[in-house]
Design a protein around this motif. Structure first.
Motif, mmCIF file in Angstrom:
data_model
loop_
_atom_site.group_PDB
_atom_site.id
_atom_site.type_symbol
_atom_site.label_atom_id
_atom_site.label_comp_id
_atom_site.label_asym_id
_atom_site.label_seq_id
_atom_site.Cartn_x
_atom_site.Cartn_y
_atom_site.Cartn_z
ATOM 1 N N VAL A 89 0.000 6.514 -1.040
ATOM 2 C CA VAL A 89 -0.245 7.879 -0.567
ATOM 3 C C VAL A 89 -1.691 8.301 -0.843
ATOM 4 O O VAL A 89 -2.334 8.936 -0.011
ATOM 5 N N ALA A 90 -2.209 7.907 -1.997
ATOM 6 C CA ALA A 90 -3.569 8.305 -2.382
ATOM 7 C C ALA A 90 -4.647 7.371 -1.823
ATOM 8 O O ALA A 90 -5.832 7.651 -1.954
ATOM 9 N N GLY A 91 -4.231 6.261 -1.213
ATOM 10 C CA GLY A 91 -5.198 5.304 -0.683
ATOM 11 C C GLY A 91 -5.955 4.577 -1.783
ATOM 12 O O GLY A 91 -7.114 4.204 -1.611
ATOM 13 N N LEU A 92 -5.296 4.355 -2.916
ATOM 14 C CA LEU A 92 -5.918 3.686 -4.057
ATOM 15 C C LEU A 92 -5.359 2.284 -4.222
ATOM 16 O O LEU A 92 -4.271 1.984 -3.731
ATOM 17 N N PRO A 93 -6.075 1.409 -4.942
ATOM 18 C CA PRO A 93 -5.548 0.069 -5.206
ATOM 19 C C PRO A 93 -4.264 0.152 -6.027
ATOM 20 O O PRO A 93 -4.106 1.058 -6.857
ATOM 21 N N ALA A 94 -3.381 -0.783 -5.797
ATOM 22 C CA ALA A 94 -2.119 -0.811 -6.538
ATOM 23 C C ALA A 94 -2.366 -1.274 -7.964
ATOM 24 O O ALA A 94 -3.261 -2.083 -8.231
ATOM 25 N N LEU A 95 -1.551 -0.765 -8.882
ATOM 26 C CA LEU A 95 -1.609 -1.238 -10.262
ATOM 27 C C LEU A 95 -1.048 -2.656 -10.313
ATOM 28 O O LEU A 95 0.053 -2.906 -9.801
ATOM 29 N N PRO A 96 -1.771 -3.606 -10.910
ATOM 30 C CA PRO A 96 -1.281 -4.996 -10.973
ATOM 31 C C PRO A 96 0.112 -5.100 -11.592
ATOM 32 O O PRO A 96 0.935 -5.890 -11.131
ATOM 33 N N ALA A 97 0.392 -4.310 -12.617
ATOM 34 C CA ALA A 97 1.707 -4.381 -13.261
ATOM 35 C C ALA A 97 2.823 -3.987 -12.299
ATOM 36 O O ALA A 97 3.921 -4.552 -12.348
#
Length: 202
Positions: A89-97
């Protein structure tokens, strides 16, 4: 702010957010509901509630006899799915975890029937599904659903409810950014109040 948590085994008087009946992962993400006054209703708050939630979605038999460890696994997957939805939704990279958790759930169960061997009748293929693996299958199904949602055409419609303090996600229809009429009314009332109390500028 410290949230006061209430545990319920039935959904509050709130309809599913748009898209939650289509995507099980969206329903899972929305299974901890923030309410005004700092309350959270957790539909997976107890093993019995978790069993009921899974049973209602054909992900577990009624007599699966969930333990706290199983409920904890599902709540953990919920948080990882929420993290991925927030990133999308925020257009940010996903958290690896979060990615690792989804992929772990996806690979936890076989995707094809395994080769089995009966001493009397010989070889055959079957997918194992004993009660002990019910949760693994549920987690894999929910993770696959989340992957489908995030990579499919509906991902463009994914948004967070725009009514504070609601924390639910939904699939947007037109310009609607609210998960329910109740949230829409609350957001409109808040905007009207802000307009009334805005100081006049000289």
């Amino acid at each position: 702010m410290r949230f006061m948590e209430e545990t319920m085994t039935a959904e509050p008087d709130l309809p599913p957010a748009p898209g939650a009946e289509q995507y099980l992962s969206l329903a899972l993400a929305n299974s901890a509901i923030a309410l005004p006054g700092g309350h959270i209703i957790d539909l997976l708050g107890t093993p019995a509630a978790t069993n009921q939630w899974l049973t209602e979605r054909d992900l577990a038999p009624l007599d699966a006899d969930m333990r706290e460890m199983c409920a904890t696994q599902l709540r953990s997957l919920r948080e990882q799915i929420r993290a991925l939805l927030a990133s999308r939704v925020a257009g940010l990279p996903a958290l690896p975890a979060a990615l690792t958790a989804i992929n772990d759930a996806l690979t936890r169960v076989p995707t094809a029937p395994l080769l089995q061997w009966d001493d009397k009748t010989g070889p055959y293929r079957a997918t194992p599904h004993p009660t002990t693996q019910v949760v693994d299958h549920a987690l894999a199904t929910l993770a696959a659903d989340a992957a489908d949602l995030l990579t499919g055409p509906d991902a463009e419609r994914l948004t967070a409810c725009g009514s504070d303090p609601c924390n639910r996600y939904l699939l947007r229809h037109g310009r609607r950014h609210w998960c329910s009429t109740r949230c829409g009314d609350r957001a409109r009332a808040a905007r009207a109040y802000a307009r009334r109390t805005r100081p006049e500028t000289a």
